[in-house]
Design a protein around this motif. Structure first.
Motif, PDB file in Angstrom:
ATOM      1  N   ARG A 151     -10.239 -22.774  28.517  1.00 25.40           N
ATOM      2  CA  ARG A 151     -10.784 -23.917  29.259  1.00 25.40           C
ATOM      3  C   ARG A 151     -10.083 -24.062  30.603  1.00 25.40           C
ATOM      4  NH1 ARG A 151      -9.048 -28.749  30.092  1.00 25.40           N
ATOM      5  NH2 ARG A 151      -7.362 -28.594  28.580  1.00 25.40           N
ATOM      6  N   ILE A 152      -8.762 -23.984  30.593  1.00 29.83           N
ATOM      7  CA  ILE A 152      -7.992 -24.125  31.836  1.00 29.83           C
ATOM      8  C   ILE A 152      -8.245 -22.929  32.752  1.00 29.83           C
ATOM      9  CG2 ILE A 152      -5.647 -24.209  32.789  1.00 29.83           C
ATOM     10  CD1 ILE A 152      -4.909 -25.773  30.168  1.00 29.83           C
ATOM     11  N   ALA A 153      -8.277 -21.731  32.193  1.00 32.36           N
ATOM     12  CA  ALA A 153      -8.533 -20.532  32.996  1.00 32.36           C
ATOM     13  C   ALA A 153      -9.896 -20.620  33.666  1.00 32.36           C
ATOM     14  CB  ALA A 153      -8.445 -19.285  32.119  1.00 32.36           C
ATOM     15  N   ASP A 154     -10.902 -21.063  32.935  1.00 36.32           N
ATOM     16  CA  ASP A 154     -12.238 -21.205  33.509  1.00 36.32           C
ATOM     17  C   ASP A 154     -12.249 -22.223  34.653  1.00 36.32           C
ATOM     18  OD1 ASP A 154     -13.235 -19.298  31.761  1.00 36.32           O
ATOM     19  OD2 ASP A 154     -14.140 -20.775  30.399  1.00 36.32           O
ATOM     20  N   LEU A 155     -11.492 -23.309  34.515  1.00 36.79           N
ATOM     21  CA  LEU A 155     -11.392 -24.297  35.591  1.00 36.79           C
ATOM     22  C   LEU A 155     -10.705 -23.690  36.819  1.00 36.79           C
ATOM     23  CD1 LEU A 155     -10.331 -27.475  33.558  1.00 36.79           C
ATOM     24  CD2 LEU A 155     -12.512 -27.115  34.743  1.00 36.79           C
ATOM     25  N   LEU A 156      -9.632 -22.930  36.594  1.00 37.64           N
ATOM     26  CA  LEU A 156      -8.930 -22.285  37.703  1.00 37.64           C
ATOM     27  C   LEU A 156      -9.844 -21.292  38.418  1.00 37.64           C
ATOM     28  CD1 LEU A 156      -5.436 -21.699  36.039  1.00 37.64           C
ATOM     29  CD2 LEU A 156      -5.963 -23.333  37.867  1.00 37.64           C
ATOM     30  N   VAL A 157     -10.626 -20.549  37.667  1.00 37.75           N
ATOM     31  CA  VAL A 157     -11.559 -19.586  38.248  1.00 37.75           C
ATOM     32  C   VAL A 157     -12.655 -20.324  39.020  1.00 37.75           C
ATOM     33  CG1 VAL A 157     -13.324 -17.851  37.709  1.00 37.75           C
ATOM     34  CG2 VAL A 157     -11.065 -17.736  36.606  1.00 37.75           C
ATOM     35  N   ALA A 158     -13.190 -21.400  38.441  1.00 43.57           N
ATOM     36  CA  ALA A 158     -14.269 -22.151  39.090  1.00 43.57           C
ATOM     37  C   ALA A 158     -13.839 -22.741  40.431  1.00 43.57           C
ATOM     38  CB  ALA A 158     -14.772 -23.255  38.161  1.00 43.57           C
ATOM     39  N   GLU A 159     -12.595 -23.120  40.541  1.00 42.19           N
ATOM     40  CA  GLU A 159     -12.113 -23.717  41.797  1.00 42.19           C
ATOM     41  C   GLU A 159     -11.569 -22.672  42.770  1.00 42.19           C
ATOM     42  OE1 GLU A 159      -7.447 -24.912  40.947  1.00 42.19           O
ATOM     43  OE2 GLU A 159      -8.983 -26.434  40.662  1.00 42.19           O
ATOM     44  N   GLY A 160     -11.517 -21.409  42.342  1.00 46.28           N
ATOM     45  CA  GLY A 160     -11.051 -20.343  43.224  1.00 46.28           C
ATOM     46  C   GLY A 160      -9.557 -20.113  43.197  1.00 46.28           C
ATOM     47  N   SER A 161      -8.862 -20.678  42.219  1.00 51.68           N
ATOM     48  CA  SER A 161      -7.409 -20.486  42.119  1.00 51.68           C
ATOM     49  C   SER A 161      -7.035 -19.246  41.306  1.00 51.68           C
ATOM     50  CB  SER A 161      -6.755 -21.721  41.491  1.00 51.68           C
ATOM     51  OG  SER A 161      -6.852 -22.814  42.370  1.00 51.68           O
ATOM     52  N   ALA A 162      -7.995 -18.716  40.580  1.00 50.95           N
ATOM     53  CA  ALA A 162      -7.757 -17.510  39.772  1.00 50.95           C
ATOM     54  C   ALA A 162      -9.067 -16.745  39.674  1.00 50.95           C
ATOM     55  CB  ALA A 162      -7.246 -17.883  38.377  1.00 50.95           C
ATOM     56  N   GLU A 163      -8.950 -15.525  39.199  1.00 53.25           N
ATOM     57  CA  GLU A 163     -10.139 -14.716  38.973  1.00 53.25           C
ATOM     58  C   GLU A 163      -9.901 -13.844  37.749  1.00 53.25           C
ATOM     59  OE1 GLU A 163     -10.541 -12.598  42.658  1.00 53.25           O
ATOM     60  OE2 GLU A 163      -9.039 -11.095  42.118  1.00 53.25           O
ATOM     61  N   TYR A 164     -11.011 -13.446  37.143  1.00 52.12           N
ATOM     62  CA  TYR A 164     -10.932 -12.501  36.034  1.00 52.12           C
ATOM     63  C   TYR A 164     -11.087 -11.098  36.609  1.00 52.12           C
ATOM     64  CZ  TYR A 164     -11.536 -16.466  32.892  1.00 52.12           C
ATOM     65  OH  TYR A 164     -11.377 -17.644  32.209  1.00 52.12           O
ATOM     66  N   ARG A 165     -10.227 -10.199  36.154  1.00 47.22           N
ATOM     67  CA  ARG A 165     -10.316  -8.793  36.562  1.00 47.22           C
ATOM     68  C   ARG A 165     -10.459  -7.926  35.325  1.00 47.22           C
ATOM     69  NH1 ARG A 165      -5.761  -8.405  41.197  1.00 47.22           N
ATOM     70  NH2 ARG A 165      -6.816  -9.718  42.740  1.00 47.22           N
TER      71      ARG A 165
END
Length: 154
Positions: free
Chosen positions: A71-85
């Motif tokens: 849930r937190i990772a998805d929020l970070l990705v949605a806001e542009g603070s992280a990405e999935y590789r």
């Protein structure tokens, strides 16, 4: 028998560690709020700030559920603070990696915490700090070798 080898001392140590963890979470939440973050997001960003980790790996390190980290990772990705590789070892479980924006936020968190950490360290002698770190590391290592439920498999 010394306290170091007295098994009756372990419950007190464990209770102290739980209390300490609770206080660190509380203080961490306060620190994180100063830069518009939460303690939970900080923990996930911290875990993702070093080498690439999957969500399940981060969850294991943090001792929380995979769903919570997801849930937190998805929020970070949605806001542009992280990405999935892509994860070459497991297609269905990508690595979570901080973006430039995420690294900036993480650096702000670490800077905000730095003053608190310095003030806290000044309350202890350097030998106390070294002893604490070594003792906690030894406790973690011992836990790896003791089955929590099987008394025949210590």
């Amino acid at each position: 028998m010394s306290n170091a080898t007295n098994p009756q001392t372990m419950p007190v140590i464990i209770a102290d560690i739980y209390e300490l963890a609770g206080r660190f979470r509380e203080y961490g939440e306060t620190i994180a709020q100063t830069v518009g973050q939460t303690q939970a997001r900080w923990q996930v960003m911290s875990a993702a700030s070093t080498e690439p980790h999957t969500v399940p790996q981060i969850a294991r390190v943090l001792g929380v559920t995979r769903q919570n980290v997801q849930r937190i990772a998805d929020l970070l990705v949605a806001e542009g603070s992280a990405e999935y590789r892509d994860n070459p070892d497991h297609r269905a479980s990508p690595h979570l990696v901080l973006t430039k924006r995420g690294r900036t936020a993480f650096e702000q968190l670490m800077k905000a915490a730095g003053g608190y950490h310095a003030r806290l360290a000044r309350k202890l002698s350097s030998s106390d700090v070294v002893s604490l770190q070594r003792g906690l590391r030894r406790l973690l290592e011992a836990m790896e070798n003791v089955d929590p439920v099987d008394p025949l498999n210590p």
